[in-house]
Design a protein around this motif. Structure first.
Motif, mmCIF file in Angstrom:
data_model
loop_
_atom_site.group_PDB
_atom_site.id
_atom_site.type_symbol
_atom_site.label_atom_id
_atom_site.label_comp_id
_atom_site.label_asym_id
_atom_site.label_seq_id
_atom_site.Cartn_x
_atom_site.Cartn_y
_atom_site.Cartn_z
ATOM 1 N N ALA A 80 0.841 -1.201 0.000
ATOM 2 C CA ALA A 80 0.000 0.000 0.000
ATOM 3 C C ALA A 80 0.874 1.249 0.000
ATOM 4 O O ALA A 80 1.887 1.329 0.699
ATOM 5 C CB ALA A 80 -0.913 -0.023 1.222
ATOM 6 N N LEU A 81 0.473 2.227 -0.792
ATOM 7 C CA LEU A 81 1.216 3.476 -0.874
ATOM 8 C C LEU A 81 0.796 4.401 0.269
ATOM 9 O O LEU A 81 -0.312 4.281 0.797
ATOM 10 C CB LEU A 81 0.966 4.132 -2.224
ATOM 11 C CG LEU A 81 1.445 3.305 -3.432
ATOM 12 C CD1 LEU A 81 1.007 3.955 -4.734
ATOM 13 C CD2 LEU A 81 2.961 3.137 -3.399
ATOM 14 N N PRO A 82 1.664 5.323 0.669
ATOM 15 C CA PRO A 82 1.350 6.187 1.811
ATOM 16 C C PRO A 82 0.172 7.110 1.530
ATOM 17 O O PRO A 82 -0.080 7.493 0.376
ATOM 18 C CB PRO A 82 2.645 6.979 2.016
ATOM 19 C CG PRO A 82 3.324 6.942 0.695
ATOM 20 C CD PRO A 82 2.996 5.616 0.101
ATOM 21 N N GLU A 83 -0.542 7.481 2.564
ATOM 22 C CA GLU A 83 -1.675 8.385 2.449
ATOM 23 C C GLU A 83 -1.269 9.798 2.872
ATOM 24 O O GLU A 83 -0.242 9.993 3.528
ATOM 25 C CB GLU A 83 -2.834 7.889 3.321
ATOM 26 C CG GLU A 83 -3.356 6.512 2.928
ATOM 27 C CD GLU A 83 -4.490 6.046 3.824
ATOM 28 O OE1 GLU A 83 -4.769 6.747 4.828
ATOM 29 O OE2 GLU A 83 -5.088 4.994 3.535
ATOM 30 N N GLY A 84 -2.090 10.766 2.480
ATOM 31 C CA GLY A 84 -1.832 12.142 2.890
ATOM 32 C C GLY A 84 -0.763 12.854 2.101
ATOM 33 O O GLY A 84 -0.223 13.868 2.550
ATOM 34 N N THR A 85 -0.425 12.350 0.914
ATOM 35 C CA THR A 85 0.581 12.996 0.076
ATOM 36 C C THR A 85 0.292 12.679 -1.378
ATOM 37 O O THR A 85 -0.375 11.674 -1.680
ATOM 38 C CB THR A 85 2.001 12.532 0.456
ATOM 39 O OG1 THR A 85 2.961 13.234 -0.354
ATOM 40 C CG2 THR A 85 2.161 11.044 0.217
ATOM 41 N N ASP A 86 0.780 13.516 -2.267
ATOM 42 C CA ASP A 86 0.596 13.264 -3.691
ATOM 43 C C ASP A 86 1.898 12.850 -4.377
ATOM 44 O O ASP A 86 1.967 12.770 -5.600
ATOM 45 C CB ASP A 86 0.012 14.493 -4.393
ATOM 46 C CG ASP A 86 0.886 15.735 -4.208
ATOM 47 O OD1 ASP A 86 1.942 15.626 -3.550
ATOM 48 O OD2 ASP A 86 0.504 16.803 -4.718
ATOM 49 N N LYS A 87 2.930 12.586 -3.573
ATOM 50 C CA LYS A 87 4.183 12.105 -4.152
ATOM 51 C C LYS A 87 5.018 11.424 -3.087
ATOM 52 O O LYS A 87 4.883 11.681 -1.890
ATOM 53 C CB LYS A 87 4.976 13.261 -4.775
ATOM 54 C CG LYS A 87 5.379 14.338 -3.791
ATOM 55 C CD LYS A 87 6.099 15.481 -4.496
ATOM 56 C CE LYS A 87 6.425 16.617 -3.533
ATOM 57 N NZ LYS A 87 7.094 17.748 -4.201
ATOM 58 N N VAL A 88 5.869 10.528 -3.553
ATOM 59 C CA VAL A 88 6.817 9.832 -2.682
ATOM 60 C C VAL A 88 8.216 10.131 -3.207
ATOM 61 O O VAL A 88 8.538 9.801 -4.351
ATOM 62 C CB VAL A 88 6.571 8.312 -2.665
ATOM 63 C CG1 VAL A 88 7.554 7.626 -1.722
ATOM 64 C CG2 VAL A 88 5.135 8.002 -2.264
ATOM 65 N N VAL A 89 9.032 10.774 -2.385
ATOM 66 C CA VAL A 89 10.378 11.164 -2.794
ATOM 67 C C VAL A 89 11.389 10.188 -2.190
ATOM 68 O O VAL A 89 11.495 10.058 -0.968
ATOM 69 C CB VAL A 89 10.708 12.599 -2.352
ATOM 70 C CG1 VAL A 89 12.118 12.989 -2.798
ATOM 71 C CG2 VAL A 89 9.681 13.578 -2.911
ATOM 72 N N PHE A 90 12.099 9.483 -3.056
ATOM 73 C CA PHE A 90 13.170 8.587 -2.634
ATOM 74 C C PHE A 90 14.504 9.327 -2.766
ATOM 75 O O PHE A 90 14.598 10.352 -3.447
ATOM 76 C CB PHE A 90 13.200 7.328 -3.494
ATOM 77 C CG PHE A 90 11.939 6.515 -3.447
ATOM 78 C CD1 PHE A 90 11.769 5.510 -2.505
ATOM 79 C CD2 PHE A 90 10.905 6.754 -4.349
ATOM 80 C CE1 PHE A 90 10.597 4.758 -2.462
ATOM 81 C CE2 PHE A 90 9.738 6.010 -4.317
ATOM 82 C CZ PHE A 90 9.584 5.012 -3.375
ATOM 83 N N LYS A 91 15.517 8.809 -2.114
ATOM 84 C CA LYS A 91 16.873 9.339 -2.276
ATOM 85 C C LYS A 91 17.782 8.201 -2.733
ATOM 86 O O LYS A 91 17.709 7.100 -2.194
ATOM 87 C CB LYS A 91 17.385 9.953 -0.970
ATOM 88 C CG LYS A 91 16.610 11.204 -0.555
ATOM 89 C CD LYS A 91 17.190 11.827 0.699
ATOM 90 C CE LYS A 91 16.417 13.097 1.076
ATOM 91 N NZ LYS A 91 16.978 13.735 2.297
ATOM 92 N N ALA A 92 18.611 8.495 -3.732
ATOM 93 C CA ALA A 92 19.470 7.463 -4.306
ATOM 94 C C ALA A 92 20.928 7.898 -4.219
ATOM 95 O O ALA A 92 21.264 9.044 -4.526
ATOM 96 C CB ALA A 92 19.090 7.192 -5.756
ATOM 97 N N LEU A 93 21.780 6.970 -3.795
ATOM 98 C CA LEU A 93 23.225 7.203 -3.751
ATOM 99 C C LEU A 93 23.891 6.197 -4.685
ATOM 100 O O LEU A 93 23.696 4.992 -4.550
ATOM 101 C CB LEU A 93 23.775 7.047 -2.333
ATOM 102 C CG LEU A 93 23.705 8.282 -1.418
ATOM 103 C CD1 LEU A 93 22.265 8.694 -1.156
ATOM 104 C CD2 LEU A 93 24.427 8.009 -0.101
ATOM 105 N N GLN A 94 24.661 6.703 -5.632
ATOM 106 C CA GLN A 94 25.317 5.885 -6.650
ATOM 107 C C GLN A 94 26.829 5.955 -6.450
ATOM 108 O O GLN A 94 27.430 7.018 -6.557
ATOM 109 C CB GLN A 94 24.928 6.394 -8.042
ATOM 110 C CG GLN A 94 25.527 5.628 -9.200
ATOM 111 C CD GLN A 94 25.051 6.185 -10.542
ATOM 112 O OE1 GLN A 94 24.424 7.240 -10.607
ATOM 113 N NE2 GLN A 94 25.335 5.479 -11.623
#
Length: 263
Positions: free
Chosen positions: A147-161
């Motif tokens: 299930a995706l989170p509620e109360g937001t219109d986007k999910v921001v991930f952080k990536a380290l390469q």
């Protein structure tokens, strides 16, 4: 008394004179190279694919696409950090051939209430090591989210390469609407209006699984098309610039030809 002869001034070699045609050709090449470089830079960053799903979508598979931007070094480690302000209740990681994954979880101060009960432990980080993304290639790292989170219109991930020389590129800058794209944008999953009940089957259909060779669904293909828009626009602009300069060169040559004939 003998006088010394006057020293003659040293003449610098005359540089070749650039013709109008040479200037136009050089300008066209420079303009095309600049636009193409900008388009390539804009499109070569870590993204989540698909980049947009309905808010009530469940059990969806997403691929974190990681391109290798270095001409000589390989990518040897990829880290994806999950958001803590809008946590995702559950996540499963698909095995990527040649890579070893390590999943880190964190305990929530406030449990997430789901149909299957309260969730207190969520995935906070996934790290892949042991493999290589060589120059000129990319790799998809696939994760199935519950299930995706509620109360937001986007999910921001952080990536380290991390590259083989130890250099770490941090894709952690959140893009802002109305502003230019940051240098190192973070992967963003946009959550659209929840699908209607009749569309629930479509929303629950899994996206492609596996590595970069897996088949893409229609929605994934659309997301890829969106992510390549910047490159396509860059190529189009480069073509227009070259075309205009080429037309100008043709007009100039035609005038010169008429002048030579009349002489």
């Amino acid at each position: 008394m003998r006088t010394s002869p006057m020293t003659r001034p040293t003449r610098l070699p005359r540089l070749p004179r650039l013709t109008p045609m040479t200037r136009l050709t050089a300008a066209a090449a420079l303009a095309a190279a600049t636009v193409l470089a900008a388009a390539t830079t804009a499109s070569a960053h870590v993204i989540v694919d698909p980049s947009s799903v309905p808010k009530n979508a469940t059990d969806r598979t997403f691929a974190f696409r990681v391109p290798n931007e270095d001409d000589t070094k390989s990518t040897v480690q990829v880290e994806i950090d999950f958001p803590t302000d809008h946590p995702i209740p559950s996540a499963l990681v698909t095995t990527v051939p040649g890579w070893t994954d390590k999943i880190t979880t964190t305990k929530l101060a406030t449990p997430i209430h789901t149909d299957d009960g309260d969730v207190t432990d969520v995935v906070s980080q996934v790290i892949w090591t042991g493999g290589q993304i060589t120059p000129g290639h990319y790799q998809d790292f696939t994760v199935e989210l519950g299930a995706l989170p509620e109360g937001t219109d986007k999910v921001v991930f952080k990536a380290l390469q991390t590259y083989s020389d130890g250099n770490v590129v941090r894709w952690i800058e959140e893009p802002q609407a109305g502003r230019p794209e940051p240098k190192n944008p973070a992967p963003v999953l946009h959550l659209t209006t929840a699908a209607a009940d009749g569309d629930s089957a479509v929303a629950a259909t899994p996206a492609p699984t596996g590595s970069a060779t897996a088949k893409a669904s229609a929605e994934t293909a659309a997301a890829k098309a969106d992510s390549s828009d910047s490159t396509a626009r860059g190529l189009g602009i480069a073509g227009i610039v070259v075309g205009v300069l080429g037309t100008a060169a043709g007009v100039l040559l035609a005038r010169r030809g008429r002048t030579g004939t009349s002489a």
